[in-house]
Motif scaffolding. Structure first.
Motif, mmCIF file in Angstrom:
data_model
loop_
_atom_site.group_PDB
_atom_site.id
_atom_site.type_symbol
_atom_site.label_atom_id
_atom_site.label_comp_id
_atom_site.label_asym_id
_atom_site.label_seq_id
_atom_site.Cartn_x
_atom_site.Cartn_y
_atom_site.Cartn_z
ATOM 1 N N MET A 44 36.784 42.028 48.679
ATOM 2 C CA MET A 44 35.909 41.001 48.097
ATOM 3 C C MET A 44 36.701 39.722 47.824
ATOM 4 O O MET A 44 36.240 38.613 48.108
ATOM 5 N N ILE A 45 37.901 39.884 47.248
ATOM 6 C CA ILE A 45 38.702 38.719 46.902
ATOM 7 C C ILE A 45 39.243 38.044 48.154
ATOM 8 O O ILE A 45 39.310 36.817 48.245
ATOM 9 N N LEU A 46 39.649 38.828 49.150
ATOM 10 C CA LEU A 46 40.178 38.222 50.366
ATOM 11 C C LEU A 46 39.104 37.407 51.083
ATOM 12 O O LEU A 46 39.359 36.277 51.508
ATOM 13 N N MET A 47 37.908 37.957 51.198
ATOM 14 C CA MET A 47 36.838 37.200 51.856
ATOM 15 C C MET A 47 36.419 36.003 51.003
ATOM 16 O O MET A 47 36.126 34.932 51.531
ATOM 17 N N SER A 48 36.379 36.197 49.666
ATOM 18 C CA SER A 48 36.033 35.097 48.740
ATOM 19 C C SER A 48 34.881 34.266 49.284
ATOM 20 O O SER A 48 34.982 33.033 49.390
ATOM 21 N N THR A 49 33.791 34.939 49.608
ATOM 22 C CA THR A 49 32.723 34.281 50.367
ATOM 23 C C THR A 49 32.112 33.099 49.637
ATOM 24 O O THR A 49 32.035 31.987 50.187
ATOM 25 N N TRP A 50 31.668 33.294 48.408
ATOM 26 C CA TRP A 50 31.004 32.166 47.740
ATOM 27 C C TRP A 50 31.993 31.052 47.403
ATOM 28 O O TRP A 50 31.644 29.866 47.461
ATOM 29 N N GLU A 51 33.244 31.414 47.115
ATOM 30 C CA GLU A 51 34.254 30.392 46.844
ATOM 31 C C GLU A 51 34.585 29.592 48.104
ATOM 32 O O GLU A 51 34.653 28.360 48.067
ATOM 33 N N SER A 52 34.768 30.301 49.215
ATOM 34 C CA SER A 52 35.078 29.624 50.477
ATOM 35 C C SER A 52 33.916 28.758 50.946
ATOM 36 O O SER A 52 34.126 27.708 51.563
ATOM 37 N N THR A 53 32.704 29.197 50.642
ATOM 38 C CA THR A 53 31.526 28.407 51.004
ATOM 39 C C THR A 53 31.582 27.030 50.363
ATOM 40 O O THR A 53 31.333 26.008 51.017
ATOM 41 N N LEU A 54 31.917 26.991 49.071
ATOM 42 C CA LEU A 54 32.022 25.709 48.383
ATOM 43 C C LEU A 54 33.214 24.904 48.893
ATOM 44 O O LEU A 54 33.124 23.691 49.074
ATOM 45 N N SER A 72 44.429 29.874 53.079
ATOM 46 C CA SER A 72 43.951 30.168 51.729
ATOM 47 C C SER A 72 44.853 29.535 50.671
ATOM 48 O O SER A 72 44.366 29.023 49.654
ATOM 49 N N CYS A 73 46.164 29.542 50.904
ATOM 50 C CA CYS A 73 47.091 28.904 49.962
ATOM 51 C C CYS A 73 46.955 27.378 50.011
ATOM 52 O O CYS A 73 47.075 26.704 48.983
ATOM 53 N N VAL A 127 51.992 27.558 45.576
ATOM 54 C CA VAL A 127 51.022 28.660 45.549
ATOM 55 C C VAL A 127 51.531 29.827 46.387
ATOM 56 O O VAL A 127 51.408 30.998 45.999
ATOM 57 N N ILE A 128 52.107 29.533 47.549
ATOM 58 C CA ILE A 128 52.666 30.581 48.410
ATOM 59 C C ILE A 128 53.749 31.355 47.663
ATOM 60 O O ILE A 128 53.808 32.591 47.730
ATOM 61 N N ALA A 129 54.609 30.644 46.928
ATOM 62 C CA ALA A 129 55.663 31.305 46.156
ATOM 63 C C ALA A 129 55.075 32.214 45.083
ATOM 64 O O ALA A 129 55.566 33.330 44.855
ATOM 65 N N LEU A 130 54.006 31.761 44.430
ATOM 66 C CA LEU A 130 53.355 32.581 43.406
ATOM 67 C C LEU A 130 52.756 33.843 44.025
ATOM 68 O O LEU A 130 52.881 34.944 43.466
ATOM 69 N N CYS A 131 52.121 33.687 45.186
ATOM 70 C CA CYS A 131 51.549 34.848 45.884
ATOM 71 C C CYS A 131 52.648 35.833 46.286
ATOM 72 O O CYS A 131 52.436 37.054 46.276
ATOM 73 N N ALA A 132 53.821 35.299 46.635
ATOM 74 C CA ALA A 132 54.948 36.159 47.014
ATOM 75 C C ALA A 132 55.403 37.010 45.829
ATOM 76 O O ALA A 132 55.770 38.184 45.996
ATOM 77 N N ILE A 133 55.374 36.448 44.640
ATOM 78 C CA ILE A 133 55.749 37.208 43.440
ATOM 79 C C ILE A 133 54.796 38.378 43.228
ATOM 80 O O ILE A 133 55.214 39.504 42.939
ATOM 81 N N PHE A 134 53.505 38.117 43.379
ATOM 82 C CA PHE A 134 52.511 39.183 43.231
ATOM 83 C C PHE A 134 52.725 40.289 44.262
ATOM 84 O O PHE A 134 52.514 41.461 43.974
ATOM 85 N N ASN A 135 53.144 39.898 45.476
ATOM 86 C CA ASN A 135 53.271 40.863 46.563
ATOM 87 C C ASN A 135 54.600 41.591 46.602
ATOM 88 O O ASN A 135 54.772 42.517 47.399
ATOM 89 N N THR A 136 55.539 41.186 45.755
ATOM 90 C CA THR A 136 56.852 41.844 45.740
ATOM 91 C C THR A 136 57.133 42.467 44.378
ATOM 92 O O THR A 136 57.056 43.680 44.206
ATOM 93 N N LEU A 137 57.408 41.643 43.401
ATOM 94 C CA LEU A 137 57.774 42.151 42.077
ATOM 95 C C LEU A 137 56.624 42.886 41.394
ATOM 96 O O LEU A 137 56.843 43.806 40.597
ATOM 97 N N LEU A 138 55.388 42.478 41.701
ATOM 98 C CA LEU A 138 54.218 43.099 41.078
ATOM 99 C C LEU A 138 53.413 43.935 42.076
ATOM 100 O O LEU A 138 52.248 44.230 41.833
ATOM 101 N N GLY A 146 44.794 33.995 48.395
ATOM 102 C CA GLY A 146 46.056 33.865 49.107
ATOM 103 C C GLY A 146 46.936 35.081 48.916
ATOM 104 O O GLY A 146 47.622 35.516 49.845
ATOM 105 N N MET A 147 46.899 35.654 47.731
ATOM 106 C CA MET A 147 47.688 36.851 47.443
ATOM 107 C C MET A 147 47.263 38.015 48.330
ATOM 108 O O MET A 147 48.102 38.701 48.921
ATOM 109 N N THR A 148 45.968 38.245 48.449
ATOM 110 C CA THR A 148 45.481 39.345 49.282
ATOM 111 C C THR A 148 45.699 39.061 50.766
ATOM 112 O O THR A 148 45.976 39.970 51.546
ATOM 113 N N ASN A 149 45.575 37.789 51.163
ATOM 114 C CA ASN A 149 45.864 37.423 52.557
ATOM 115 C C ASN A 149 47.316 37.717 52.907
ATOM 116 O O ASN A 149 47.618 38.204 54.003
#
Length: 521
Positions: free
Chosen positions: A58-68, A149-150, A182-193, A349-352
């Motif tokens: 759901m978050i990766l597709m982010s349909t209504w957010e991407s629509t806007l 996305s980022c 933003v990419i760096a923040l997503c990297a933190i979520f995907n590694t340390l967290l 971006g994190m899920t992507n």
């Protein structure tokens, strides 16, 4: 080779549905059987359940957010009516695509996704060649998707700065730096967290739904309202394509980018418990819920946008920010609403990034890319493809540099990802459709479309071909070099590089997933 019956239970226990668990890493007996049939070793920990993988999708597709976020392309090409009708048609088309892919995912739940399915379902003479090239396109598509996305999140932050600081002079390189942050923040979520990722996805799913109403309700209550005649009948060709139908189809990038990504959960399937059962359910549920939210939001936005020309000319770069301000007549109110959008874009971006790294990991595991041994490595104790994540960070940052030289950077990066992934959908669905036409047996699965399978497959292919062509179009027929859609150059450049690599090395090292399947049989 048949599946291990669900009723077999060992000392590790079973979940609520009665499916046997072998262990936290291996998942259920079905998961073990699936991995054994595909000739793959379980390297990643299966810590995703239905709810967390549903939230992930759901978050990766982010349909209504991407629509806007991408509505400007639709309003500039087709107007309100053109955007709505193309959006509705795209929802129907992608529903068929998701059903087709969910069936294949149930047959072969692997992080490889499309290139693995092609390797198993394509005619034997072309299995190796087709799966190799689609593997490259899948890697390209998800790498570009992470960058897009980022980029969306980074430039939305820049739009907020423009809204709140009148003396700020925006520069494109500012947006690039924010994107890299933003990419760096997503990297933190995907590694340390990374081990907390399933929990994070569940929490963000709540924000995804709550945020929808936090945006929808103020728009309906506070924003100026257009008439139904204007909204549903005003098809425009503001960019000068010479035909309103063509103009509307050029704007298809808005609904396509909003509904793309049905295969995302597939690339996390080796981290999902009871994947062959859970995966198709999550994919179908994501399509239904996100599609419904997207339709409601696009209709709402069309009713509340006001004067399209002035909104499209907003200095913030995003029409929805201007619409929020026009509705609330308050910078604080518009900032609060936009902050919801920006937060969800960051999580998208994190899920992507997670999906892109798993796609690269899977293809490297089959020796499909240079330095395969490096990208397929899962360090002990991390349980994630760490090197693949770092590579995704680097590629996304490099792609964000396009923004410095082009005024339509988001369109180019997005088009690149869309065309690459659409190509993989077209070829993979075509392979299973061909098996049906030839009357060849399909693999056993927990989700099967039966007699409707072939019609759904064929309609999916027709829709995808249409979307594929128009995603290469620029947003306007302008001759200026910085307004061209250069994604086609990168797209075919990657294909040419992969062809050279295949001739020089790939044909000697890449055998395709189906060979591991045959060896394990």
């Amino acid at each position: 080779m048949g599946r291990v019956p669900d009723v077999e239970v060992n000392d590790a226990g079973a979940d609520a549905s009665g499916d046997a668990y072998v262990g936290l890493r291996d998942g259920t007996a079905n998961d073990v059987q699936d991995m054994r049939r595909m000739g793959k070793q379980q390297q990643l920990q299966r810590n995703f359940s239905f709810l967390s993988i549903f939230g992930f999708s759901m978050i990766l597709m982010s349909t209504w957010e991407s629509t806007l976020g991408t509505a400007a392309f639709g309003f500039g090409n087709g107007g309100t009516a053109g955007l709505i009708y193309v959006y509705l048609g795209t929802v129907v088309g992608f529903s068929l695509v998701i059903a087709s892919m969910a069936e294949m995912a149930s047959m072969a739940p692997t992080a490889g996704g499309q290139y693995h399915w092609i390797s198993e379902f394509a005619p034997r003479s072309s299995q190796k060649f087709l799966s190799y090239f689609i593997g490259w396109l899948c890697v390209l598509g998800w790498q570009a998707g992470t960058a897009a996305s980022c980029f969306l999140a980074g430039t939305e932050i820049q739009g907020l700065v423009i809204l709140n600081y009148d003396n700020y002079s925006p520069q494109r390189w500012h947006g690039t730096l924010l994107t890299i942050a933003v990419i760096a923040l997503c990297a933190i979520f995907n590694t340390l967290l990374a081990k907390r990722l399933p929990l994070i996805e569940g929490v963000v799913l709540v924000l995804h739904v709550a945020g929808f109403f936090a945006i929808l309700i103020p728009l309906w209550i506070l924003a100026p309202r257009s008439t139904s005649t204007e909204v549903w009948t005003k098809v425009e060709d503001a960019q000068g394509w010479g035909n309103k139908g063509v103009a509307s189809l050029v704007g298809i990038i808005t609904p396509v980018v909003s509904l793309l990504g049905a295969d995302a959960a597939t690339h996390m399937s080796e981290e999902l418990k009871n994947a062959s059962k859970t995966l198709p359910k999550a994919m179908l549920a994501t399509g239904v819920f996100n599609g419904s939210l997207g339709i409601i939001m696009v209709i709402t936005f069309c009713y509340t946008i006001g004067d399209i020309d002035s909104v499209l000319a907003t200095p913030t770069g995003y029409p929805f920010i201007q619409v929020f301000y026009n509705a609330t007549m308050s910078k604080a109110g518009a900032t609060a609403m936009t902050s919801i959008m920006t937060s969800l874009s960051i999580f998208c971006g994190m899920t992507n990034m997670a999906t892109a790294s798993r796609q690269l990991f899977a293809f490297a595991r089959d020796n499909g890319v240079p330095f395969s041994r490096h990208f397929q490595r899962v360090p002990l104790g991390w349980d994630i493809p760490l090197n693949a994540i770092f590579f995704t960070v680097i590629v996304s940052s490099l792609l964000s540099l396009i923004n410095i030289g082009s005024v339509i950077a988001f369109n180019q990066i997005t088009s690149l990802g869309l065309c690459a992934l659409l190509s993989s959908y077209i070829v993979s669905i075509s392979c299973i459709a061909l098996k049906r036409i030839r009357g060849e047996p399909l693999l056993p699965s927990h989700f099967r479309m039966g007699a409707l399978g072939l019609p759904i497959n064929l309609l999916s292919i027709g829709f995808l071909l249409l979307a594929y062509v128009f995603c290469f179009f620029p947003p306007a027929p302008k001759p200026a070099l910085d307004a061209m859609n250069w994604s086609v150059v990168i797209y075919f450049g990657v294909l040419m590089f992969s062809l050279v690599y295949f001739v020089l090395r790939g044909r000697h090292t890449y055998v395709g997933p189906v060979e591991y399947v045959r060896k394990s049989a």
